[in-house]
Write an enzyme that holds these catalytic residues in place. Structure first.
Site, short mmCIF file in Angstrom:
data_model
loop_
_atom_site.label_atom_id
_atom_site.label_comp_id
_atom_site.label_asym_id
_atom_site.label_seq_id
_atom_site.Cartn_x
_atom_site.Cartn_y
_atom_site.Cartn_z
N ALA A 1 0.72 -1.21 -0.20
CA ALA A 1 0.11 -0.04 -0.02
C ALA A 1 0.97 1.32 -0.19
CB ALA A 1 -0.98 -0.02 1.18
N CYS B 1 12.71 3.93 1.88
CA CYS B 1 12.84 5.11 1.53
C CYS B 1 13.43 6.08 2.88
CB CYS B 1 11.74 5.80 1.05
SG CYS B 1 10.29 5.96 2.54
N GLY C 1 1.80 2.14 -5.41
CA GLY C 1 2.45 2.85 -6.45
C GLY C 1 3.51 1.84 -7.27
N LYS C 2 4.12 0.78 -6.44
CA LYS C 2 5.13 0.06 -7.11
C LYS C 2 4.22 -1.22 -7.79
CE LYS C 2 8.87 1.64 -4.28
NZ LYS C 2 7.79 2.24 -3.01
C1 LIG Z 1 6.95 1.97 2.24
S1 LIG Z 1 5.24 1.35 2.34
C2 LIG Z 1 4.91 0.62 0.87
C3 LIG Z 1 4.63 1.44 -0.24
C4 LIG Z 1 4.37 0.69 -1.55
N1 LIG Z 1 5.23 -0.11 -1.74
C5 LIG Z 1 4.39 1.77 -2.81
O1 LIG Z 1 5.14 1.98 -3.51
O2 LIG Z 1 3.38 2.49 -2.91
C6 LIG Z 1 5.23 0.16 3.56
C7 LIG Z 1 3.83 -0.44 3.85
O3 LIG Z 1 4.24 -1.62 4.52
C8 LIG Z 1 3.17 -2.15 5.30
N2 LIG Z 1 3.45 -3.04 6.10
C9 LIG Z 1 4.19 -2.72 7.48
N3 LIG Z 1 4.56 -3.83 8.21
C10 LIG Z 1 3.93 -4.93 7.38
C11 LIG Z 1 3.87 -6.25 7.40
N4 LIG Z 1 4.32 -6.86 8.70
N5 LIG Z 1 3.36 -6.94 6.47
C12 LIG Z 1 2.63 -6.39 5.55
N6 LIG Z 1 2.75 -4.90 5.24
C13 LIG Z 1 3.11 -4.26 6.36
C14 LIG Z 1 2.51 -0.47 5.75
O4 LIG Z 1 1.20 -0.68 6.05
C15 LIG Z 1 2.83 0.28 4.71
O5 LIG Z 1 1.70 0.22 3.67
#
Ligand SMILES: C[S@@+](CC[C@H](N)C(=O)[O-])C[C@H]1O[C@@H](n2cnc3c(N)ncnc32)[C@H](O)[C@@H]1O
Length: 433
Positions: free
Chosen positions: A253, A373, A256-257
């Protein structure tokens, strides 16, 4: 917040108080914006972002001007004065208007006993001008621990990073290759009078000279482009996508990727997109819908593979872990207030745990892309080094790319004041059995 009758700067002060109490701007700003008339919304946004960006410098000035700190129930007035100081120091707003409106807002916040203080402090701030910053934390407007850490981690680049964090980030687009070539979309932007150039490293990236509302972008609602920083776009260049592959985007979430991957290779067997946040996962679906793309969405803790894995290994895994976000401070200046030094060690433990779990669902012959990031080595190449030490079958690949710096175990992009965000990537390969 949400009170229609409140003046805008009173709303701004309440937003900043919420940030000080641990809410992010992306949580507390949208309801505050809704409480205002449409023409006031961009101004509120600029006030909140600007005050966060310069918070540590302004806070140091304000604390020096106050004989004693305000009592906790009056703390909102501290933020009211911060907003006013931001305007006095960094905006074109007429000083008398800033002073008068701040006194009015103090009354609207039900603190009539503090109007004299607000008036006095702001009058002397106006008369005396900005003090010369005496510490690096106040000069660069960052928390002390961040300045120290960056200086320690990046002895040759720390000032450049701190300055880039205070710059206005550009608006960058990713052209949906299924709809237009980059040149075609550049021509459409040109016709629409929107000045733009191709990004240097990301093959589908376009950087706008000035930000615009997305609904001004040609064919945006129809999925022609997405807003995505150039550094984030680089993920697809490192995944080596090919028809028939099964892909996992483990922390997906807002997607984007995930969408960049799907646009890049039409004939993937399946893309599974996981996020543990029930609140954020719908954003992935919204982005997929706008771009007319398909993925299997799962709400789960990716690290807990027993909870969600069907036993079929993945050819490619993107692991874009939760991190300090220290590479994107210019886009999210509230990070300066929200992040604590003590967050980093627990984050690193989560990152390493996620990496180990994802390795167990990667197919032999497969590739895992680790991404953050962040600009802190503790979350980046040191995670990869720690992982490589204990995971004998993990092989570090060294992609032949022109961007970032080679950290020995992955590549680091530092935030660039005129282009991409700060980002880290490492490619790991699992040998064939
Ligand atoms: C850096 S953001 C990802 C951005 C996304 N990849 C994009 O490019 O749009 C990190 C995401 O990891 C999720 N997250 C954190 N811990 C997690 C876990 N243990 N399992 C799955 N998702 C997790 C968070 O809710 C957050 O949405």
């Amino acid at each position: 917040m949400g009170d229609q009758s409140r003046p805008m700067r009173a709303v701004a002060a309440s937003v900043l108080l919420a940030v000080e109490n641990g809410e992010s701007l992306s949580q507390c700003l949208p309801p505050a914006l809704q409480s205002l008339a449409p023409n006031e919304r961009p101004v509120l946004q600029a006030l909140c972002y600007g005050t966060c960006r310069w918070f540590h410098r302004l806070d140091s000035e304000l604390n020096d001007r106050l004989k004693k700190p305000l009592k906790k129930p009056d703390r909102v007035i501290h933020h009211l004065m911060m907003v006013a100081l931001f305007q006095l120091r960094f905006s074109q707003q007429a000083n008398y208007a800033v002073l008068n409106e701040s006194v009015e807002a103090c009354r609207a916040l039900d603190k009539p006993h503090l109007t004299g203080l607000v008036n006095g402090v702001l009058r002397s701030a106006e008369r005396e001008g900005a003090p010369e910053p005496t510490t690096d934390a106040s000069r660069f407007s960052h928390p002390v621990w961040m300045v120290k850490k960056l200086r320690h981690n990046w002895p040759d680049n720390w000032q450049q990073i701190l300055e880039a964090n205070n710059a206005q980030a550009p608006m960058t687009l990713r052209v949906n290759a299924l709809r237009f070539s980059r040149d075609e979309y550049l021509a459409l932007l040109n016709e629409a009078g929107i000045e733009a150039t191709a990004t240097r490293f990301a093959p589908y990236g376009i950087q706008l000279s000035h930000p615009v509302q997305v609904d001004q972008l040609p064919w945006f609602a129809d999925g022609a482009v997405s807003v995505q920083d150039e550094a984030a776009q680089l993920c697809t260049t490192l995944l080596d996508l090919a028809p028939g592959q099964r892909i996992l985007d483990a922390c997906a979430a807002p997607g984007g990727k995930t969408c960049a991957i799907l646009e890049n290779q039409l004939e993937l067997a399946e893309v599974v997109a996981i996020d543990e946040s029930a609140a954020r996962l719908p954003r992935v679906q919204e982005n997929l819908d706008r771009l007319d793309l398909r993925a299997s969405l799962l709400q789960a803790d990716a690290a807990n593979t027993e909870q969600w894995w069907d036993g079929q290994p993945f050819d490619r895994i993107l692991l874009d872990v939760p991190c300090s976000a220290s590479g994107v401070i210019r886009r999210h200046p509230d990070i300066k207030l929200l992040r604590r030094e003590t967050d980093i060690v627990p984050l690193a433990a989560i990152q390493l745990g996620l990496l180990a779990a994802m390795w167990s669902v990667l197919k032999p012959g497969g590739r895992l892309l680790y991404a953050t990031c962040s600009v802190f080595p503790q979350e980046n190449h040191r995670i990869i080094q720690r992982f490589l030490k204990k995971q004998a079958d993990a092989v570090l690949a060294t992609p032949d790319v022109q961007w970032g710096c080679d950290m020995g175990a992955g590549r680091q992009l530092l935030p660039d004041p005129v282009s991409h965000d700060g980002f880290f990537y490492a490619v790991l390969e699992k040998p064939e059995l």
